[in-house]
Scaffold this motif. Structure first.
Motif, PDB file in Angstrom:
ATOM      1  N   HIS A 110       0.840  -1.192   0.000  1.00  0.00           N
ATOM      2  CA  HIS A 110       0.000   0.000   0.000  1.00  0.00           C
ATOM      3  C   HIS A 110       0.874   1.241   0.000  1.00  0.00           C
ATOM      4  CE1 HIS A 110      -0.277   1.121   4.538  1.00  0.00           C
ATOM      5  NE2 HIS A 110       0.854   0.525   4.295  1.00  0.00           N
ATOM      6  N   GLN A 111       0.269   2.362  -0.326  1.00  0.00           N
ATOM      7  CA  GLN A 111       1.008   3.614  -0.375  1.00  0.00           C
ATOM      8  C   GLN A 111       1.050   4.225   1.028  1.00  0.00           C
ATOM      9  OE1 GLN A 111       1.606   2.450  -3.625  1.00  0.00           O
ATOM     10  NE2 GLN A 111       2.269   4.580  -3.649  1.00  0.00           N
ATOM     11  N   ALA A 112       2.216   4.646   1.458  1.00  0.00           N
ATOM     12  CA  ALA A 112       2.367   5.259   2.779  1.00  0.00           C
ATOM     13  C   ALA A 112       3.043   6.611   2.626  1.00  0.00           C
ATOM     14  CB  ALA A 112       3.196   4.358   3.701  1.00  0.00           C
ATOM     15  N   GLU A 113       2.573   7.572   3.418  1.00  0.00           N
ATOM     16  CA  GLU A 113       3.104   8.933   3.324  1.00  0.00           C
ATOM     17  C   GLU A 113       4.469   9.062   3.997  1.00  0.00           C
ATOM     18  OE1 GLU A 113       0.014  11.363   5.038  1.00  0.00           O
ATOM     19  OE2 GLU A 113      -0.687  11.926   3.044  1.00  0.00           O
ATOM     20  N   MET A 132       5.626   6.237  -0.601  1.00  0.00           N
ATOM     21  CA  MET A 132       6.382   5.065  -1.038  1.00  0.00           C
ATOM     22  C   MET A 132       5.527   3.833  -0.798  1.00  0.00           C
ATOM     23  SD  MET A 132      10.417   5.737  -0.105  1.00  0.00           S
ATOM     24  CE  MET A 132      10.295   5.971   1.670  1.00  0.00           C
ATOM     25  N   GLN A 133       5.866   2.755  -1.483  1.00  0.00           N
ATOM     26  CA  GLN A 133       5.162   1.497  -1.312  1.00  0.00           C
ATOM     27  C   GLN A 133       5.738   0.727  -0.128  1.00  0.00           C
ATOM     28  OE1 GLN A 133       3.827  -0.849  -4.907  1.00  0.00           O
ATOM     29  NE2 GLN A 133       5.539   0.256  -5.812  1.00  0.00           N
ATOM     30  N   VAL A 134       4.867   0.263   0.751  1.00  0.00           N
ATOM     31  CA  VAL A 134       5.311  -0.551   1.885  1.00  0.00           C
ATOM     32  C   VAL A 134       4.419  -1.781   1.990  1.00  0.00           C
ATOM     33  CG1 VAL A 134       6.173   1.444   3.168  1.00  0.00           C
ATOM     34  CG2 VAL A 134       3.853   0.634   3.566  1.00  0.00           C
ATOM     35  N   PRO A 135       4.941  -2.895   2.517  1.00  0.00           N
ATOM     36  CA  PRO A 135       4.105  -4.072   2.745  1.00  0.00           C
ATOM     37  C   PRO A 135       2.966  -3.733   3.703  1.00  0.00           C
ATOM     38  CG  PRO A 135       6.424  -4.633   2.914  1.00  0.00           C
ATOM     39  CD  PRO A 135       6.347  -3.140   2.870  1.00  0.00           C
TER      40      PRO A 135
END
Length: 371
Positions: A169-172, A194-197
């Motif tokens: 998912h996208q995280a700020e 950025m993309q994070v698990p």
């Protein structure tokens, strides 16, 4: 073969226990080192990598030379490849250079240890082109790209190495102005995503900003705490809820630090971990803390002055946790989190803890560490 990119900001969080409110810039880092600060980022990275040792035959770590990753990776027995060699004194641009090289190596995940400044540097290069995961090691951890603890980061990487399905998912990526931070002003700014698990029990939320709006509730909490105060020394933690208690006593408050109070008089403002230990040595003391809204951390975020040694000296039974019910409800049932850097202490702090939520009004709420 799983290719893990690794970046360690060796100076991340170096000013935390010394109440320097950050580690950005060579002057601050040198000041912290001169004051005897420990470099904790490698230790916290080791806690994450320890969980991956059973999978060493299935993975390779690609990283920068020296203390930015190579030293620790080789020391722990991982197959290690160096993609970038920084100068002796690493700076923000070395994080960016390493990130660029890791993109060229097509790593499966970029694991990094640092704070919001490190996340900003990586975001400037990687953006959304590569999954990333942060090990919390800085003074400022507002961004949503960090795991709740170093071991939680290890658990997420373990899932990926084992081939389990993990959504992204996208995280700020957020950061604040350190100069303003040292003046007690929080000005958070969004720098990208950025993309994070998406393992929500392991990855933290973006920190909530702003002061509590429930002024009457805060007044009630303050009245309850002040009524209980006796002759002991009180360590007043950071955050707006504790600030309301200080305001009710008519005392100047360090919003983003730890103050010492006795007989409702201010003894010391913005104390370091060493100063706190010295002040309470052999004396009864209590700690008043709140949680970080949106994240649920009670230790390990913005209050590194409350070191494991300080917390042990105080004792769990002498910790007063204060929070409004709306702040607790905003966690949506997630437990409170302790991340002191001392696993045995974190375990001892787990369980149900009383939270003061108003005047003569308390609730029980669970404290856990991710397994």
């Amino acid at each position: 073969m799983f290719k893990l990119g690794l970046i360690i900001n060796p100076y991340a969080g170096i000013g935390g226990a010394l109440a320097l409110k950050g580690s950005d810039g060579p002057e601050i880092r040198q000041k912290a080192l001169d004051m005897g600060a420990r470099q904790l980022a490698p230790e916290r990275t080791a806690q994450a990598l320890e969980l991956l040792k059973p999978y060493q035959s299935q993975m390779k770590i690609i990283t920068a030379a020296g203390e930015m990753g190579e030293d620790l990776s080789r020391q722990m027995g991982f197959d290690t490849e160096v993609c970038y060699r920084p100068p002796a004194q690493t700076e923000a641009e070395d994080t960016e250079h390493t990130a660029r090289e890791l993109l060229k190596h097509n790593v499966d995940l970029l694991l990094f240890a640092g704070g919001d400044g490190t996340a900003r540097n990586i975001c400037a290069v990687v953006d959304e082109s590569l999954p990333v995961l942060g090990i919390p090691a800085g003074c400022k951890i507002h961004s949503g790209v960090y795991c709740v603890t170093p071991k939680a980061a290890g658990r997420v990487v373990e899932k990926l190495v084992k081939g389990e399905l993990v959504s992204l998912h996208q995280a700020e990526v957020m950061d604040i102005d350190e100069q303003g931070f040292r003046q007690g002003v929080v000005k958070a700014r969004r720098f990208g995503e950025m993309q994070v698990p998406a393992e929500l029990q392991y990855v933290q939320a973006v920190k909530m900003g702003g002061r509590e709006s429930e002024e009457l509730v805060l007044d009630d909490i303050a009245a309850h705490v002040i009524e209980q105060m006796d002759d002991e020394i009180y360590l007043m933690g950071s955050g707006s809820t504790v600030a309301a208690v200080m305001e009710s006593m008519g005392l100047e408050n360090t919003l983003l630090g730890v103050d010492l109070v006795q007989h409702q008089q201010l003894l010391l403002s913005d104390a370091t971990a060493e100063q706190l230990l010295e002040a309470i040595k052999g004396k009864p003391a209590r700690l008043i803390i709140t949680l970080i809204g949106g994240q649920g951390h009670i230790f390990g975020r913005g209050n590194q002055q409350l070191s494991s040694e300080v917390i042990r000296a105080i004792g769990k039974e002498n910790i007063l946790l204060v929070a409004t019910k709306s702040k607790l409800n905003a966690l949506n049932g997630r437990p409170l989190i302790t991340d002191t850097g001392d696993h045995l202490l974190d375990e001892a702090l787990c369980g149900l803890m009383q939270v003061i939520t108003g005047y003569h009004d308390q609730v029980l709420y669970p404290v856990q560490i991710p397994q």
